[in-house]
Scaffold this motif. Structure first.
Motif, PDB file in Angstrom:
ATOM      1  N   ALA A  68       5.904  -6.005  -0.849  1.00 31.84           N
ATOM      2  CA  ALA A  68       6.302  -4.673  -1.195  1.00 31.84           C
ATOM      3  C   ALA A  68       7.376  -3.790  -0.253  1.00 31.84           C
ATOM      4  N   VAL A  69       7.168  -4.238   0.837  1.00 30.22           N
ATOM      5  CA  VAL A  69       7.811  -3.639   1.965  1.00 30.22           C
ATOM      6  C   VAL A  69       9.285  -4.172   1.943  1.00 30.22           C
ATOM      7  N   ALA A  70       9.390  -5.546   1.797  1.00 26.37           N
ATOM      8  CA  ALA A  70      10.756  -6.246   1.619  1.00 26.37           C
ATOM      9  C   ALA A  70      11.605  -5.711   0.534  1.00 26.37           C
ATOM     10  N   ALA A  71      10.958  -5.215  -0.620  1.00 23.95           N
ATOM     11  CA  ALA A  71      11.745  -4.876  -1.621  1.00 23.95           C
ATOM     12  C   ALA A  71      12.471  -3.593  -1.370  1.00 23.95           C
ATOM     13  N   ARG A  72      12.029  -2.784  -0.296  1.00 22.25           N
ATOM     14  CA  ARG A  72      12.477  -1.419   0.098  1.00 22.25           C
ATOM     15  C   ARG A  72      13.323  -1.706   1.253  1.00 22.25           C
ATOM     16  N   ARG A  73      13.204  -2.759   1.956  1.00 24.96           N
ATOM     17  CA  ARG A  73      14.115  -2.964   3.347  1.00 24.96           C
ATOM     18  C   ARG A  73      14.367  -4.307   3.482  1.00 24.96           C
ATOM     19  N   SER A  74      15.828  -4.268   3.412  1.00 21.48           N
ATOM     20  CA  SER A  74      16.473  -5.895   3.432  1.00 21.48           C
ATOM     21  C   SER A  74      16.273  -6.563   4.613  1.00 21.48           C
ATOM     22  N   GLU A  75      15.757  -5.936   5.621  1.00 25.17           N
ATOM     23  CA  GLU A  75      15.808  -6.768   7.024  1.00 25.17           C
ATOM     24  C   GLU A  75      14.461  -7.314   6.854  1.00 25.17           C
ATOM     25  N   VAL A  76      13.320  -7.096   5.973  1.00 26.01           N
ATOM     26  CA  VAL A  76      11.976  -7.726   5.903  1.00 26.01           C
ATOM     27  C   VAL A  76      12.238  -9.048   5.113  1.00 26.01           C
ATOM     28  N   ARG A  77      11.690 -10.004   5.485  1.00 25.25           N
ATOM     29  CA  ARG A  77      11.555 -11.489   4.765  1.00 25.25           C
ATOM     30  C   ARG A  77      10.050 -11.900   4.915  1.00 25.25           C
ATOM     31  N   LEU A  78       9.691 -12.412   3.767  1.00 25.97           N
ATOM     32  CA  LEU A  78       8.526 -13.030   3.596  1.00 25.97           C
ATOM     33  C   LEU A  78       8.660 -14.709   3.744  1.00 25.97           C
ATOM     34  N   GLU A  92       6.286 -21.665  11.438  1.00 27.18           N
ATOM     35  CA  GLU A  92       7.352 -21.473  10.544  1.00 27.18           C
ATOM     36  C   GLU A  92       8.120 -19.934  10.505  1.00 27.18           C
ATOM     37  N   GLY A  93       7.402 -19.136  11.021  1.00 28.22           N
ATOM     38  CA  GLY A  93       8.005 -17.584  11.287  1.00 28.22           C
ATOM     39  C   GLY A  93       8.997 -17.836  12.540  1.00 28.22           C
ATOM     40  N   VAL A  94       8.667 -18.532  13.458  1.00 29.30           N
ATOM     41  CA  VAL A  94       9.473 -18.418  14.623  1.00 29.30           C
ATOM     42  C   VAL A  94      10.772 -19.345  14.278  1.00 29.30           C
ATOM     43  N   LEU A  95      10.523 -20.339  13.791  1.00 21.85           N
ATOM     44  CA  LEU A  95      11.927 -21.218  13.348  1.00 21.85           C
ATOM     45  C   LEU A  95      12.561 -20.506  12.232  1.00 21.85           C
ATOM     46  N   GLY A  96      12.087 -19.506  11.482  1.00 24.56           N
ATOM     47  CA  GLY A  96      13.020 -19.039  10.595  1.00 24.56           C
ATOM     48  C   GLY A  96      13.451 -17.495  10.949  1.00 24.56           C
ATOM     49  N   SER A  97      13.272 -16.971  12.169  1.00 25.07           N
ATOM     50  CA  SER A  97      13.489 -15.917  12.909  1.00 25.07           C
ATOM     51  C   SER A  97      14.864 -15.777  12.925  1.00 25.07           C
ATOM     52  N   THR A  98      15.651 -14.545  13.226  1.00 18.45           N
ATOM     53  CA  THR A  98      17.078 -14.681  13.347  1.00 18.45           C
ATOM     54  C   THR A  98      17.586 -13.777  14.820  1.00 18.45           C
ATOM     55  N   GLY A  99      16.520 -13.154  15.154  1.00 16.98           N
ATOM     56  CA  GLY A  99      17.085 -12.103  16.146  1.00 16.98           C
ATOM     57  C   GLY A  99      17.048 -12.850  17.620  1.00 16.98           C
ATOM     58  N   ASP A 100      17.919 -12.134  18.493  1.00 12.47           N
ATOM     59  CA  ASP A 100      17.947 -12.684  19.767  1.00 12.47           C
ATOM     60  C   ASP A 100      16.625 -12.766  20.723  1.00 12.47           C
ATOM     61  N   ILE A 101      15.671 -11.852  20.340  1.00 10.56           N
ATOM     62  CA  ILE A 101      14.303 -11.765  20.868  1.00 10.56           C
ATOM     63  C   ILE A 101      13.418 -12.205  19.532  1.00 10.56           C
ATOM     64  N   VAL A 102      12.377 -12.884  19.883  1.00  9.79           N
ATOM     65  CA  VAL A 102      11.327 -13.324  19.199  1.00  9.79           C
ATOM     66  C   VAL A 102      10.025 -12.866  19.451  1.00  9.79           C
ATOM     67  N   VAL A 103       9.386 -12.063  18.780  1.00  9.46           N
ATOM     68  CA  VAL A 103       7.944 -11.694  19.116  1.00  9.46           C
ATOM     69  C   VAL A 103       6.889 -11.872  17.897  1.00  9.46           C
ATOM     70  N   PHE A 104       5.857 -12.452  18.192  1.00  7.72           N
ATOM     71  CA  PHE A 104       4.764 -12.285  17.202  1.00  7.72           C
ATOM     72  C   PHE A 104       3.466 -11.691  17.697  1.00  7.72           C
ATOM     73  N   LEU A 105       2.853 -11.163  16.688  1.00  8.04           N
ATOM     74  CA  LEU A 105       1.343 -10.529  17.033  1.00  8.04           C
ATOM     75  C   LEU A 105       0.365 -10.765  15.810  1.00  8.04           C
ATOM     76  N   ASP A 106      -0.927 -10.584  15.995  1.00  5.61           N
ATOM     77  CA  ASP A 106      -1.629 -10.927  15.007  1.00  5.61           C
ATOM     78  C   ASP A 106      -1.639  -9.713  14.071  1.00  5.61           C
TER      79      ASP A 106
END
Length: 208
Positions: free
Chosen positions: A11-21, A36-50
């Motif tokens: 639902a968020v991705a449908a409104r914001r092009s920078e969001v991917r599932l 999977e999320g980290v290897l699919g990331s594109t930014g210079d900085i990669v952060v994950f949280l619960d």
């Protein structure tokens, strides 16, 4: 996951092009999902949280500057000066957590005071190198990533966090704890037998 998170992201991705599932075809464990999320990331900085926001997303601002200025890995910590545990876990989970932490730090030589806090940030190339080599698919992945970072002599910064125990945890006690201990032993074995490749020589740092 069947908790509706994917539908919310769509639902968020449908409104914001920078969001991917990114979604695995089946539940393969938390470690596999984060990888999977980290290897699919594109930014210079990669952060994950619960997703339960035990550590609020506002903490991301605390790690951007250090990571852009030389730090390789930023680790959220509940046990350092400045940290606050606003909503603690139950007595059983705290006891098991302390035992797991002591075992992980001793077995794998981890240079941090908190292994399992679900908030971590990386320089992009560092993240890709660490997660490409990771093998733990479930709860042991945090310790594995930090062990791999130590093998590469990466600079690790402990970041104090405000932490709230989230409701609806998927951790099954004691089954998942025992399986995680087995993953730690497997990490030690792979590291000792050379399955991860050569560690960076002392005094050097891995690719940054």
């Amino acid at each position: 996951s069947v908790d509706g998170t994917a539908d919310r992201v769509r639902a968020v991705a449908a409104r914001r092009s920078e969001v991917r599932l990114l979604r695995l075809p089946r539940n393969a464990g938390k470690g596999a999902a984060v990888r999977e999320g980290v290897l699919g990331s594109t930014g210079d900085i990669v952060v994950f949280l619960d997703a339960d926001l035990a550590v609020d997303v506002a903490h991301v601002d605390r790690v951007l500057s250090p990571l852009r200025n030389g730090v390789d890995v930023a680790v959220g910590c509940r046990h350092v000066e400045g940290a606050t545990v606003a909503t603690p876990q139950g007595v059983l989970r705290r006891t098991l957590g302390r035992s797991y932490l002591a075992f992980a730090r001793t077995l794998l030589g981890l240079p941090v005071s908190d292994v399992t806090c679900g908030f971590k940030g990386f320089r992009r190339r560092v993240a890709l190198r660490l997660f490409e080599g990771a093998r733990c698919r479930r709860w042991g992945f945090d310790a594995e990533i930090l062990h791999l970072a130590a093998r590469e002599n990466y600079e690790v910064l402990e970041v104090p966090v405000v932490w709230n125990d989230g409701e609806g945890s998927r951790v099954r006690l004691p089954f998942d704890v025992m399986r995680s201990l087995g993953e730690l032993v497997a990490v030690r074995w792979r590291s000792t037998t050379g399955a991860y490749g050569k560690a960076a020589p002392k005094g050097t740092r891995g690719p940054r």
